[in-house]
Design a protein around this motif. Sequence first.
Motif, PDB file in Angstrom:
ATOM      1  N   TYR A 292       0.829  -1.195   0.000  1.00  0.00           N
ATOM      2  CA  TYR A 292       0.000   0.000   0.000  1.00  0.00           C
ATOM      3  C   TYR A 292       0.865   1.246   0.000  1.00  0.00           C
ATOM      4  O   TYR A 292       2.026   1.199   0.424  1.00  0.00           O
ATOM      5  N   SER A 293       0.304   2.377  -0.471  1.00  0.00           N
ATOM      6  CA  SER A 293       1.112   3.589  -0.540  1.00  0.00           C
ATOM      7  C   SER A 293       0.504   4.686   0.324  1.00  0.00           C
ATOM      8  O   SER A 293      -0.722   4.786   0.452  1.00  0.00           O
ATOM      9  N   SER A 338       6.266  11.832  -3.719  1.00  0.00           N
ATOM     10  CA  SER A 338       7.158  11.252  -2.739  1.00  0.00           C
ATOM     11  C   SER A 338       6.279  10.544  -1.702  1.00  0.00           C
ATOM     12  O   SER A 338       5.559  11.168  -0.933  1.00  0.00           O
ATOM     13  N   ALA A 339       6.315   9.224  -1.752  1.00  0.00           N
ATOM     14  CA  ALA A 339       5.383   8.447  -0.946  1.00  0.00           C
ATOM     15  C   ALA A 339       6.133   7.406  -0.157  1.00  0.00           C
ATOM     16  O   ALA A 339       7.228   7.001  -0.511  1.00  0.00           O
ATOM     17  N   SER A 340       5.505   6.986   0.938  1.00  0.00           N
ATOM     18  CA  SER A 340       6.031   5.815   1.630  1.00  0.00           C
ATOM     19  C   SER A 340       5.224   4.625   1.163  1.00  0.00           C
ATOM     20  O   SER A 340       4.026   4.738   0.894  1.00  0.00           O
ATOM     21  N   GLU A 341       5.873   3.527   1.107  1.00  0.00           N
ATOM     22  CA  GLU A 341       5.204   2.287   0.738  1.00  0.00           C
ATOM     23  C   GLU A 341       4.975   1.528   2.052  1.00  0.00           C
ATOM     24  O   GLU A 341       5.868   1.496   2.907  1.00  0.00           O
ATOM     25  N   TYR A 342       3.784   0.969   2.243  1.00  0.00           N
ATOM     26  CA  TYR A 342       3.511   0.199   3.454  1.00  0.00           C
ATOM     27  C   TYR A 342       3.347  -1.276   3.113  1.00  0.00           C
ATOM     28  O   TYR A 342       2.898  -1.620   2.012  1.00  0.00           O
ATOM     29  N   LEU A 343       3.683  -2.099   4.058  1.00  0.00           N
ATOM     30  CA  LEU A 343       3.281  -3.500   3.983  1.00  0.00           C
ATOM     31  C   LEU A 343       2.457  -3.781   5.232  1.00  0.00           C
ATOM     32  O   LEU A 343       2.940  -3.590   6.357  1.00  0.00           O
TER      33      LEU A 343
END
Length: 347
Positions: A292-293, A338-343
């Motif tokens: 997810y982002s 500029s994004a963080s990627e989540y798991l």
Amino acid sequence: MTTKDAVKILSRYPNTRYMGSKRKLIPIIAQVVKQLSPSTALDAFSGSGCVAYLFKEMGIKVTANDFLKFAYNIADASIANSHTRLTDEDIDLLINNEGNNNTFIRDHFRGLYFSDEDNAFLDSLWWNISKLKDNHKESLAFAAISRACIKRRPRGMFAYTGFRYDDGRKDLTLTLKEHFLKAVQEWNETVIDNGTVCSAYNNDVFELKDNNYDLVYIDPPYVSNHSDNDYTRRYHFVEGYMTYWQGVKIQEHTKTKKIESIPSRFSSKSTIYGAFDDLFGMFPKSTLLISYSSNSIPTKEDMIKLLKKHRRDVEVLEIDYKYSFGTHGHKIGDNNNSASEYLFIAK
Ligand SMILES: C[S@@+](CC[C@H](N)C(=O)[O-])C[C@H]1O[C@@H](n2cnc3c(N)ncnc32)[C@H](O)[C@@H]1O
């Protein structure tokens, strides 16, 4: 599996520049999955197939699924297929120019995406693929021509016509036939037997059966305010090619001659909450792993709430990651991108 091992595995897998591909996250996904140590896994939105391929390399019995036919062919060629390769005789048959009267691409797409010579190659190749009489061979050939078409297109897509954005890449100087021949070798090299029977499906995710997978990996299109997530719009030409545009509707009034987008509950704000809620309820016995982002809707907090409706234990890993969909002229590093990627890991 070390990070180095994961990177090595993926160096053999053709990089398709697929929108939303998790290729860069493979080392992290590999670490997480190793700890979960599943025997069976579903990659419910397989796209380029790189995550499903990682799972296959890890010895997991993998099922890959995507509602696009060309993504399905990639998964059938490289995930479900464990033994079949295209031989020299098959390749001779495929690139043979004679014996068909197909001119649909030459007539319909002249000047839009490829040269007349490339269009003629595509017309006869489709006919020749239909003579292969082996499903995995057909999938290998379709995976190879999909890769060829995407590589031959500046920016790797079909959402615009003509030959703008020529960035001087060598890929743009090769003919489609040359790309195809390279891609056949590349897909042939992905064929491995991991000792399990893997499968590929071409369904909407909500049509899948719950097979009590140990792990379900979920990587749907991201809904956000500033990026395109319509896979059909971007890849309509290769998607149409899979059936030679039979059974699909071309939107004749459009410049791109695109086919109608396949509806997905994951592509709009109004349907995405319900879609996640239903999806999380579909595989009650499986561990869920969700990519997810931080730019996406629902927010991370809403996703956690939704997951907690269905699972007791929800963990979130945050990965710093500069992300670019590259569809609106943004560069990597722009604020919007500029994004963080989540798991999310939910048990
Ligand atoms: C973010 S991409 C997956 C990328 C993939 N994990 C990779 O690394 O290449 C999302 C995929 O979901 C597929 N998709 C979208 N809606 C779907 C649905 N309702 N059912 C099945 N597949 C769907 C799209 O065709 C696309 O390939």
